[in-house]
Design a protein around this motif. Structure first.
Motif, PDB file in Angstrom:
ATOM      1  N   GLN A   1      42.670  41.725  52.989  1.00  0.00           N
ATOM      2  CA  GLN A   1      42.036  40.539  53.565  1.00  0.00           C
ATOM      3  C   GLN A   1      41.948  39.481  52.472  1.00  0.00           C
ATOM      4  N   ASP A   2      41.489  38.280  52.827  1.00  0.00           N
ATOM      5  CA  ASP A   2      41.423  37.187  51.852  1.00  0.00           C
ATOM      6  C   ASP A   2      40.618  37.563  50.610  1.00  0.00           C
ATOM      7  N   ALA A   3      41.139  37.159  49.443  1.00  0.00           N
ATOM      8  CA  ALA A   3      40.366  37.247  48.208  1.00  0.00           C
ATOM      9  C   ALA A   3      39.304  36.154  48.274  1.00  0.00           C
ATOM     10  N   THR A   4      38.072  36.483  47.928  1.00  0.00           N
ATOM     11  CA  THR A   4      36.975  35.530  48.043  1.00  0.00           C
ATOM     12  C   THR A   4      36.588  34.888  46.712  1.00  0.00           C
ATOM     13  N   ASP A   5      36.986  35.500  45.601  1.00  0.00           N
ATOM     14  CA  ASP A   5      36.736  34.890  44.297  1.00  0.00           C
ATOM     15  C   ASP A   5      37.628  35.544  43.262  1.00  0.00           C
ATOM     16  N   VAL A   6      37.747  34.891  42.126  1.00  0.00           N
ATOM     17  CA  VAL A   6      38.633  35.352  41.063  1.00  0.00           C
ATOM     18  C   VAL A   6      38.031  34.924  39.722  1.00  0.00           C
ATOM     19  N   ARG A   7      38.192  35.771  38.689  1.00  0.00           N
ATOM     20  CA  ARG A   7      37.694  35.468  37.344  1.00  0.00           C
ATOM     21  C   ARG A   7      38.653  36.045  36.303  1.00  0.00           C
ATOM     22  N   PHE A   8      38.671  35.394  35.138  1.00  0.00           N
ATOM     23  CA  PHE A   8      39.433  35.896  33.998  1.00  0.00           C
ATOM     24  C   PHE A   8      38.557  36.828  33.186  1.00  0.00           C
ATOM     25  N   GLY A   9      39.167  37.877  32.621  1.00  0.00           N
ATOM     26  CA  GLY A   9      38.478  38.754  31.692  1.00  0.00           C
ATOM     27  C   GLY A   9      38.433  38.110  30.318  1.00  0.00           C
ATOM     28  N   PRO A  10      37.813  38.789  29.349  1.00  0.00           N
ATOM     29  CA  PRO A  10      37.735  38.252  27.984  1.00  0.00           C
ATOM     30  C   PRO A  10      39.120  37.911  27.437  1.00  0.00           C
ATOM     31  N   ASN A  11      39.237  36.734  26.827  1.00  0.00           N
ATOM     32  CA  ASN A  11      40.509  36.261  26.257  1.00  0.00           C
ATOM     33  C   ASN A  11      41.640  36.257  27.277  1.00  0.00           C
ATOM     34  N   ALA A  12      41.308  36.110  28.554  1.00  0.00           N
ATOM     35  CA  ALA A  12      42.286  36.100  29.644  1.00  0.00           C
ATOM     36  C   ALA A  12      43.164  37.350  29.619  1.00  0.00           C
ATOM     37  N   SER A  13      42.601  38.477  29.185  1.00  0.00           N
ATOM     38  CA  SER A  13      43.361  39.723  29.085  1.00  0.00           C
ATOM     39  C   SER A  13      43.659  40.320  30.458  1.00  0.00           C
ATOM     40  N   TYR A  14      42.882  39.940  31.454  1.00  0.00           N
ATOM     41  CA  TYR A  14      43.139  40.364  32.830  1.00  0.00           C
ATOM     42  C   TYR A  14      42.495  39.366  33.781  1.00  0.00           C
TER      43      TYR A  14
ATOM     44  N   ASP B   1      38.004  42.650  51.980  1.00  0.00           N
ATOM     45  CA  ASP B   1      38.346  44.050  52.254  1.00  0.00           C
ATOM     46  C   ASP B   1      37.464  45.017  51.454  1.00  0.00           C
ATOM     47  N   ARG B   2      36.460  44.458  50.753  1.00  0.00           N
ATOM     48  CA  ARG B   2      35.453  45.231  50.014  1.00  0.00           C
ATOM     49  C   ARG B   2      36.045  45.948  48.797  1.00  0.00           C
ATOM     50  N   THR B   3      37.052  45.316  48.179  1.00  0.00           N
ATOM     51  CA  THR B   3      37.657  45.894  46.975  1.00  0.00           C
ATOM     52  C   THR B   3      37.600  44.902  45.826  1.00  0.00           C
ATOM     53  N   LEU B   4      37.668  45.434  44.644  1.00  0.00           N
ATOM     54  CA  LEU B   4      37.795  44.684  43.398  1.00  0.00           C
ATOM     55  C   LEU B   4      39.133  45.071  42.803  1.00  0.00           C
ATOM     56  N   LYS B   5      39.966  44.102  42.511  1.00  0.00           N
ATOM     57  CA  LYS B   5      41.309  44.366  41.960  1.00  0.00           C
ATOM     58  C   LYS B   5      41.416  43.736  40.573  1.00  0.00           C
ATOM     59  N   PHE B   6      42.154  44.395  39.692  1.00  0.00           N
ATOM     60  CA  PHE B   6      42.422  43.903  38.352  1.00  0.00           C
ATOM     61  C   PHE B   6      43.913  43.692  38.198  1.00  0.00           C
ATOM     62  N   TYR B   7      44.285  42.579  37.560  1.00  0.00           N
ATOM     63  CA  TYR B   7      45.699  42.248  37.357  1.00  0.00           C
ATOM     64  C   TYR B   7      45.911  41.914  35.889  1.00  0.00           C
ATOM     65  N   SER B   8      47.069  42.285  35.389  1.00  0.00           N
ATOM     66  CA  SER B   8      47.426  41.938  34.015  1.00  0.00           C
ATOM     67  C   SER B   8      47.766  40.458  33.977  1.00  0.00           C
ATOM     68  N   ALA B   9      47.164  39.741  33.049  1.00  0.00           N
ATOM     69  CA  ALA B   9      47.427  38.310  32.909  1.00  0.00           C
ATOM     70  C   ALA B   9      48.614  38.057  31.989  1.00  0.00           C
ATOM     71  N   ASN B  10      49.172  39.098  31.400  1.00  0.00           N
ATOM     72  CA  ASN B  10      50.299  38.930  30.475  1.00  0.00           C
ATOM     73  C   ASN B  10      51.626  39.061  31.182  1.00  0.00           C
TER      74      ASN B  10
END
Length: 150
Positions: free
Chosen positions: A121-134, A141-150
């Motif tokens: 379902q639609d992502a409702t918000d997004v944030r960068f991790g420390p130093n944009a590492s992720y 959909d009640r999930t939290l997803k992590f993505y590699s920013a590199n």
């Protein structure tokens, strides 16, 4: 919708206007017209130079706060609803949450770097991790997803 940095705050109205507030002077600093539809998301860059805004008009507008003008409009697909915006700490990247999660490099072209479509379902918000590492996104959909920013 609203956003904030150390010196300024931003609010978005249902009549398509983005208002910038000066906390020190305790007054309105600028009004940014140009969207059509209610403002859905606002994000200030960490360095205070840029503001990103979206509305129910399938675009993300990038504003230069030093010149108080729009310098780029990113057109999205028909019916793309932006639910969240955030800059990395450098102000060189912008993440967008909506039907997918997108990463843009902020430049004259504002290039799309990558898109992730792992939520159901639609992502409702997004944030960068420390130093944009992720990049992390949350979704209806009640999930939290992590993505590699590199």
């Amino acid at each position: 919708s609203s956003g904030i940095n150390a010196e300024y705050g931003g609010t978005g109205t249902s009549d398509s206007l983005v208002k910038i507030w000066d906390f020190k002077e305790q007054k309105s600093a600028a009004n940014f017209p140009g969207h059509s539809g209610p403002i859905s998301a606002i994000a200030f860059s960490e360095n205070g130079y840029y503001l990103a805004t979206s509305a129910d008009d399938e675009v993300v507008k990038l504003w230069d706060l030093r010149k108080l003008k729009n310098f780029k409009t990113i057109s999205l697909e028909d019916k793309y609803t932006v639910r969240g915006l955030t800059f990395d700490n450098s102000g060189h990247y912008l993440a967008v949450a909506g039907p997918d999660v997108r990463l843009y490099q902020i430049s004259k072209q504002c290039d799309l770097v990558t898109t992730w479509a792992s939520h159901t379902q639609d992502a409702t918000d997004v944030r960068f991790g420390p130093n944009a590492s992720y990049i992390a996104s949350v979704s209806n959909d009640r999930t939290l997803k992590f993505y590699s920013a590199n």
